[in-house]
Motif scaffolding. Structure first.
Motif, mmCIF file in Angstrom:
data_model
loop_
_atom_site.group_PDB
_atom_site.id
_atom_site.type_symbol
_atom_site.label_atom_id
_atom_site.label_comp_id
_atom_site.label_asym_id
_atom_site.label_seq_id
_atom_site.Cartn_x
_atom_site.Cartn_y
_atom_site.Cartn_z
ATOM 1 N N GLY A 33 10.280 -39.637 -0.860
ATOM 2 C CA GLY A 33 9.811 -38.488 -1.628
ATOM 3 C C GLY A 33 9.048 -37.436 -0.853
ATOM 4 O O GLY A 33 8.362 -36.607 -1.444
ATOM 5 N N VAL A 34 9.174 -37.433 0.465
ATOM 6 C CA VAL A 34 8.492 -36.424 1.277
ATOM 7 C C VAL A 34 9.472 -35.268 1.499
ATOM 8 O O VAL A 34 10.035 -35.088 2.586
ATOM 9 N N LYS A 35 9.654 -34.483 0.430
ATOM 10 C CA LYS A 35 10.658 -33.419 0.454
ATOM 11 C C LYS A 35 10.330 -32.321 1.457
ATOM 12 O O LYS A 35 11.228 -31.754 2.067
ATOM 13 N N LYS A 36 9.042 -32.012 1.643
ATOM 14 C CA LYS A 36 8.690 -30.917 2.551
ATOM 15 C C LYS A 36 9.029 -31.244 3.999
ATOM 16 O O LYS A 36 9.188 -30.343 4.813
ATOM 17 N N GLU A 37 9.155 -32.517 4.329
ATOM 18 C CA GLU A 37 9.585 -32.918 5.669
ATOM 19 C C GLU A 37 11.111 -33.007 5.752
ATOM 20 O O GLU A 37 11.699 -32.618 6.751
ATOM 21 N N ALA A 38 11.734 -33.522 4.708
ATOM 22 C CA ALA A 38 13.175 -33.782 4.728
ATOM 23 C C ALA A 38 14.010 -32.513 4.590
ATOM 24 O O ALA A 38 15.022 -32.357 5.283
ATOM 25 N N ALA A 39 13.619 -31.616 3.702
ATOM 26 C CA ALA A 39 14.445 -30.449 3.390
ATOM 27 C C ALA A 39 14.714 -29.543 4.594
ATOM 28 O O ALA A 39 15.873 -29.180 4.837
ATOM 29 N N PRO A 40 13.700 -29.158 5.386
ATOM 30 C CA PRO A 40 14.000 -28.275 6.520
ATOM 31 C C PRO A 40 14.907 -28.929 7.571
ATOM 32 O O PRO A 40 15.760 -28.260 8.149
ATOM 33 N N ILE A 41 14.719 -30.220 7.778
ATOM 34 C CA ILE A 41 15.571 -30.922 8.750
ATOM 35 C C ILE A 41 17.007 -30.953 8.244
ATOM 36 O O ILE A 41 17.948 -30.657 8.987
ATOM 37 N N ALA A 42 17.180 -31.295 6.972
ATOM 38 C CA ALA A 42 18.525 -31.355 6.384
ATOM 39 C C ALA A 42 19.195 -29.990 6.415
ATOM 40 O O ALA A 42 20.379 -29.877 6.756
ATOM 41 N N THR A 67 20.809 -37.556 1.746
ATOM 42 C CA THR A 67 19.511 -36.873 1.807
ATOM 43 C C THR A 67 19.457 -35.763 0.765
ATOM 44 O O THR A 67 18.480 -35.648 0.010
ATOM 45 N N TYR A 68 20.520 -34.961 0.703
ATOM 46 C CA TYR A 68 20.563 -33.888 -0.296
ATOM 47 C C TYR A 68 20.559 -34.450 -1.713
ATOM 48 O O TYR A 68 19.940 -33.885 -2.614
ATOM 49 N N LYS A 69 21.239 -35.563 -1.914
ATOM 50 C CA LYS A 69 21.216 -36.198 -3.239
ATOM 51 C C LYS A 69 19.792 -36.598 -3.603
ATOM 52 O O LYS A 69 19.325 -36.326 -4.708
ATOM 53 N N ASN A 70 19.099 -37.212 -2.664
ATOM 54 C CA ASN A 70 17.715 -37.620 -2.906
ATOM 55 C C ASN A 70 16.789 -36.429 -3.136
ATOM 56 O O ASN A 70 15.801 -36.535 -3.867
ATOM 57 N N LEU A 71 17.105 -35.299 -2.507
ATOM 58 C CA LEU A 71 16.298 -34.095 -2.682
ATOM 59 C C LEU A 71 16.624 -33.366 -3.981
ATOM 60 O O LEU A 71 15.959 -32.405 -4.331
ATOM 61 N N GLY A 72 17.671 -33.822 -4.673
ATOM 62 C CA GLY A 72 18.045 -33.209 -5.940
ATOM 63 C C GLY A 72 19.041 -32.073 -5.813
ATOM 64 O O GLY A 72 19.344 -31.403 -6.802
ATOM 65 N N ASP A 73 19.576 -31.847 -4.628
ATOM 66 C CA ASP A 73 20.556 -30.782 -4.418
ATOM 67 C C ASP A 73 21.956 -31.394 -4.441
ATOM 68 O O ASP A 73 22.570 -31.646 -3.408
ATOM 69 N N ARG A 74 22.422 -31.627 -5.638
ATOM 70 C CA ARG A 74 23.717 -32.296 -5.805
ATOM 71 C C ARG A 74 24.885 -31.470 -5.288
ATOM 72 O O ARG A 74 25.860 -32.026 -4.792
ATOM 73 N N GLU A 75 24.796 -30.148 -5.380
ATOM 74 C CA GLU A 75 25.905 -29.310 -4.923
ATOM 75 C C GLU A 75 26.127 -29.464 -3.412
ATOM 76 O O GLU A 75 27.255 -29.613 -2.967
ATOM 77 N N LYS A 76 25.041 -29.437 -2.638
ATOM 78 C CA LYS A 76 25.195 -29.638 -1.187
ATOM 79 C C LYS A 76 25.664 -31.053 -0.884
ATOM 80 O O LYS A 76 26.471 -31.260 0.015
ATOM 81 N N ALA A 77 25.172 -32.018 -1.654
ATOM 82 C CA ALA A 77 25.599 -33.410 -1.439
ATOM 83 C C ALA A 77 27.096 -33.545 -1.702
ATOM 84 O O ALA A 77 27.830 -34.093 -0.877
ATOM 85 N N PHE A 78 27.557 -33.009 -2.834
ATOM 86 C CA PHE A 78 28.988 -33.097 -3.163
ATOM 87 C C PHE A 78 29.829 -32.320 -2.156
ATOM 88 O O PHE A 78 30.925 -32.750 -1.800
#
Length: 103
Positions: A33-42, A67-78
């Motif tokens: 749940g550390v989105k602020k670390e994960a999102a920029p890297i992804a 990672t995108y799925k966990n961040l809630g960005d399903r469109e990028k994940a799909f």
């Protein structure tokens, strides 16, 4: 997580592929749940993929999609999952049997 932090700090010393570490680091951060670390890297890794700078195995892209799925960005994940399942092999050559008439 500690292992990935240590790998990230010493990647140049031991010659490990930085993208592999970054994908794992982003995925683990997204899992806890550390989105602020994960999102920029992804986002950086995804941009590198789109610019053909991220070359690698499907596993990197699977974990990037997760990672995108966990961040809630399903469109990028799909989008990444669809990219992984695109037909990448040329179609097989079809040989036609000649129809010969035998007495």
């Amino acid at each position: 997580m500690e292992i990935f932090v240590k790998l990230k700090q010493s990647r140049e010393e031991i010659g490990i592929n930085g993208c592999a570490i970054d994908v794992g680091f982003a995925f683990l951060n997204s899992c806890v749940g550390v989105k602020k670390e994960a999102a920029p890297i992804a986002d950086r890794l995804n941009a590198d993929r789109e610019n053909s700078q991220l070359v690698g195995t499907g596993y990197k892209l699977v974990f990037l999609a997760a990672t995108y799925k966990n961040l809630g960005d399903r469109e990028k994940a799909f989008s990444l999952y669809r990219f992984l399942h695109r037909p990448s092999r040329p179609k097989p050559v079809q040989y036609h049997q000649s129809q010969s008439s035998q007495p």
